[in-house]
Design an enzyme around this catalytic site. Structure first.
Site, PDB file in Angstrom:
ATOM      1  N   ARG A 207      56.507  42.993 -35.057  1.00  0.00           N
ATOM      2  CA  ARG A 207      57.053  43.380 -36.360  1.00  0.00           C
ATOM      3  C   ARG A 207      58.570  43.369 -36.229  1.00  0.00           C
ATOM      4  O   ARG A 207      59.116  43.768 -35.180  1.00  0.00           O
ATOM      5  CB  ARG A 207      56.587  44.784 -36.771  1.00  0.00           C
ATOM      6  N   GLU A 236      62.147  41.533 -44.002  1.00  0.00           N
ATOM      7  CA  GLU A 236      61.491  40.338 -44.552  1.00  0.00           C
ATOM      8  C   GLU A 236      61.437  40.402 -46.076  1.00  0.00           C
ATOM      9  O   GLU A 236      61.171  41.476 -46.604  1.00  0.00           O
ATOM     10  CB  GLU A 236      60.068  40.224 -43.977  1.00  0.00           C
ATOM     11  N   HIS A 254      57.111  34.293 -40.431  1.00  0.00           N
ATOM     12  CA  HIS A 254      55.905  35.119 -40.229  1.00  0.00           C
ATOM     13  C   HIS A 254      54.619  34.273 -40.343  1.00  0.00           C
ATOM     14  O   HIS A 254      53.753  34.556 -41.172  1.00  0.00           O
ATOM     15  CB  HIS A 254      55.882  36.280 -41.249  1.00  0.00           C
TER      16      HIS A 254
HETATM   17  N1  LIG Z   1      53.500  38.011 -36.456  1.00  0.00           N
HETATM   18  C1  LIG Z   1      52.249  38.073 -36.870  1.00  0.00           C
HETATM   19  O1  LIG Z   1      51.833  37.306 -37.726  1.00  0.00           O
HETATM   20  C2  LIG Z   1      51.326  39.055 -36.284  1.00  0.00           C
HETATM   21  C3  LIG Z   1      51.780  40.255 -35.824  1.00  0.00           C
HETATM   22  N2  LIG Z   1      50.909  41.162 -35.279  1.00  0.00           N
HETATM   23  C4  LIG Z   1      51.451  42.420 -34.757  1.00  0.00           C
HETATM   24  O2  LIG Z   1      51.035  42.547 -33.407  1.00  0.00           O
HETATM   25  C5  LIG Z   1      50.632  43.890 -33.174  1.00  0.00           C
HETATM   26  C6  LIG Z   1      49.700  43.961 -31.991  1.00  0.00           C
HETATM   27  O3  LIG Z   1      48.426  43.432 -32.313  1.00  0.00           O
HETATM   28  P1  LIG Z   1      47.199  43.548 -31.277  1.00  0.00           P
HETATM   29  O4  LIG Z   1      47.578  42.979 -29.975  1.00  0.00           O
HETATM   30  O5  LIG Z   1      46.007  43.031 -31.964  1.00  0.00           O
HETATM   31  O6  LIG Z   1      47.122  45.127 -31.147  1.00  0.00           O
HETATM   32  P2  LIG Z   1      46.663  46.014 -29.907  1.00  0.00           P
HETATM   33  O7  LIG Z   1      46.467  47.380 -30.452  1.00  0.00           O
HETATM   34  O8  LIG Z   1      45.545  45.345 -29.184  1.00  0.00           O
HETATM   35  O9  LIG Z   1      47.951  45.987 -28.934  1.00  0.00           O
HETATM   36  C7  LIG Z   1      49.092  46.760 -29.133  1.00  0.00           C
HETATM   37  C8  LIG Z   1      49.526  47.283 -27.776  1.00  0.00           C
HETATM   38  O10 LIG Z   1      50.797  47.929 -27.924  1.00  0.00           O
HETATM   39  C9  LIG Z   1      50.789  49.022 -27.028  1.00  0.00           C
HETATM   40  N3  LIG Z   1      51.835  49.984 -27.384  1.00  0.00           N
HETATM   41  C10 LIG Z   1      51.838  50.898 -28.380  1.00  0.00           C
HETATM   42  N4  LIG Z   1      52.980  51.627 -28.355  1.00  0.00           N
HETATM   43  C11 LIG Z   1      53.713  51.125 -27.324  1.00  0.00           C
HETATM   44  C12 LIG Z   1      54.976  51.446 -26.781  1.00  0.00           C
HETATM   45  N5  LIG Z   1      55.724  52.450 -27.286  1.00  0.00           N
HETATM   46  N6  LIG Z   1      55.424  50.734 -25.728  1.00  0.00           N
HETATM   47  C13 LIG Z   1      54.674  49.741 -25.197  1.00  0.00           C
HETATM   48  N7  LIG Z   1      53.457  49.394 -25.675  1.00  0.00           N
HETATM   49  C14 LIG Z   1      52.986  50.077 -26.713  1.00  0.00           C
HETATM   50  C15 LIG Z   1      49.391  49.600 -27.157  1.00  0.00           C
HETATM   51  O11 LIG Z   1      49.061  50.447 -26.076  1.00  0.00           O
HETATM   52  C16 LIG Z   1      48.556  48.318 -27.195  1.00  0.00           C
HETATM   53  O12 LIG Z   1      48.129  47.909 -25.902  1.00  0.00           O
HETATM   54  C17 LIG Z   1      50.037  44.318 -34.522  1.00  0.00           C
HETATM   55  O13 LIG Z   1      50.051  45.721 -34.677  1.00  0.00           O
HETATM   56  C18 LIG Z   1      50.919  43.629 -35.520  1.00  0.00           C
HETATM   57  O14 LIG Z   1      51.997  44.459 -35.906  1.00  0.00           O
HETATM   58  C19 LIG Z   1      49.593  40.901 -35.181  1.00  0.00           C
HETATM   59  C20 LIG Z   1      49.082  39.716 -35.626  1.00  0.00           C
HETATM   60  C21 LIG Z   1      49.907  38.703 -36.249  1.00  0.00           C
HETATM   61  O1  LIG Z   2      47.847  40.804 -38.917  1.00  0.00           O
HETATM   62  C1  LIG Z   2      49.054  41.062 -38.883  1.00  0.00           C
HETATM   63  O2  LIG Z   2      49.467  42.146 -38.444  1.00  0.00           O
HETATM   64  C2  LIG Z   2      49.987  40.056 -39.350  1.00  0.00           C
HETATM   65  O3  LIG Z   2      51.172  40.176 -39.160  1.00  0.00           O
HETATM   66  C3  LIG Z   2      49.415  38.897 -40.062  1.00  0.00           C
HETATM   67  O4  LIG Z   2      50.125  37.747 -39.892  1.00  0.00           O
END
Ligand SMILES: NC(=O)C1=CN([C@@H]2O[C@H](COP(=O)(O)OP(=O)(O)OC[C@H]3O[C@@H](n4cnc5c(N)ncnc54)[C@H](O)[C@@H]3O)[C@@H](O)[C@H]2O)C=CC1
Ligand SMILES: O=C(O)C(=O)CO
Length: 320
Positions: A207, A236, A254
């Site tokens: 993000r 954004e 994004h």
């Molecule tokens: N650019 C995009 O289009 C996308 C962005 N995302 C973002 O990616 C994020 C992660 O997605 P997932 O891997 O599926 O989630 P997830 O929950 O599997 O992984 C997130 C990780 O961050 C860790 N974490 C939380 N607070 C932390 C901190 N202070 N320091 C270090 N690590 C910390 C958690 O322990 C967890 O292992 C989503 O929440 C979303 O914001 C997700 C999909 C697409």
């Molecule tokens: O799933 C999310 O968190 C996204 O950012 C989608 O692109």
């Protein structure tokens, strides 16, 4: 079903509840745009779409890592501008990834998938920081290292860092994959940028507010060999002043989850979250395994795939 660009808080949940609404689903895995406490207060179930974005998002992070390391966008612009005059030893010299260290901050689903791509694909060593131990990832790197060694190649290694600063100091390519909350807001700031290697690559597909973008622009200006690949931005759809002019930044709008399979999967999971709640279905027991909801040849399980506030609302878990 809502977009991650919409902020849902007290006023909207209260209105939804007054209108008889019982469920809401983000079409996204990240739900930093949702005030889950407000949803709890009005008894509204909040869905998200984990799992279907993992590989697609990791692939974009890997693409940005390679594009930034090898200066692909700059070179493409140069070529199209008709500036190519013939091969030169110093033309768009970038960084070799093999044997370098990949740093991952937030080694959850996406961070771990990205780490594997960089380790398997480019034989990089891993350093990661997460609040939790990424046991499966560690086991994978150990086994892959042994495999390489058995084949007479240099083994890859892993290290779980005790602090984020350790990753920033040691990483050659660092990719950010944590959730956005108050612990990760401006996680990358002026001070932390200053401890990174001068020729490091920073990638952000998490993000925008995880990075202090104003500080980043300054850092890019002062360190021309420091490069970034950004999929997300603090405000954004806007970029902070100066970012668009930086040759050492690759910026995309994004699109990390923008593969056809993933976008269809996100829509399916978001719709099934809401439908399942309306039908009174229980909550799927393992939101990390959502495959059964995506099989076009069989009906989805009678469950809501992923409700983040299931425990708060006392919703029953599926026995399937
Ligand atoms: N650019 C995009 O289009 C996308 C962005 N995302 C973002 O990616 C994020 C992660 O997605 P997932 O891997 O599926 O989630 P997830 O929950 O599997 O992984 C997130 C990780 O961050 C860790 N974490 C939380 N607070 C932390 C901190 N202070 N320091 C270090 N690590 C910390 C958690 O322990 C967890 O292992 C989503 O929440 C979303 O914001 C997700 C999909 C697409
Ligand atoms: O799933 C999310 O968190 C996204 O950012 C989608 O692109």
């Amino acid at each position: 079903m809502l977009q991650l660009t919409e902020d849902w808080g007290e006023a909207l949940f209260s209105a939804l509840s007054r209108a008889g609404g019982k469920a809401f689903s983000n079409m996204a895995v990240g739900y930093n745009n949702v005030d889950v406490n407000a949803a709890n207060k009005y008894g509204v179930a909040v869905g998200n779409t984990p799992g279907v974005l993992t590989e697609t998002t990791a692939e974009l992070a890997a693409s940005l890592s390679v594009a930034a390391s090898r200066r692909i966008v700059e070179a493409d612009e140069f070529m199209r501008a008709g500036l190519y005059d013939g091969w030169l030893p110093h033309l768009f010299v970038g960084n070799l990834l093999k044997g370098q260290t990949v740093g991952v901050i937030g080694a959850g689903r996406i961070g771990s998938a990205y780490a594997r791509m960089m380790i398997e694909g480019f034989k990089m060593n891993l350093i990661y920081y997460d609040l939790y131990q990424a046991t499966r990832l560690e086991k994978f790197v150990t086994a892959y290292g042994e495999f390489l060694k058995a084949n007479g190649e240099q083994p890859v290694t892993w290290k779980r860092a005790g602090s984020m600063e350790e990753v920033l100091r040691e990483g050659d390519v660092i990719s950010l994959h944590p959730i956005l909350d108050k612990t990760t807001y401006h996680l990358i700031n002026k001070e932390r940028l200053s401890i990174m290697k001068k020729e490091a690559i920073l990638v952000n597909c998490s993000r925008g507010p995880v990075v202090d973008e104003v500080a980043l622009v300054e850092h890019l200006k002062e360190n021309p060999m420091f490069r970034v690949g950004l999929d997300v931005f603090e405000d954004e759809p806007y970029m902070k002043p100066g970012l668009a002019d930086m040759k050492n930044a690759i910026v995309v709008p994004h699109i990390a989850s923008a593969s056809k399979w993933t976008r269809e999967g996100m829509a399916t999971l978001a719709a099934l979250n809401v439908l399942g709640k309306i039908k009174g279905y229980p909550v799927w027991s393992n939101p990390n395994n959502v495959e059964p909801f995506l099989n076009e040849n069989s009906p989805p399980p009678a469950a809501c795939p992923s409700i983040v506030n299931a425990k708060n609302l006392g919703l029953t878990a599926s026995k399937l």
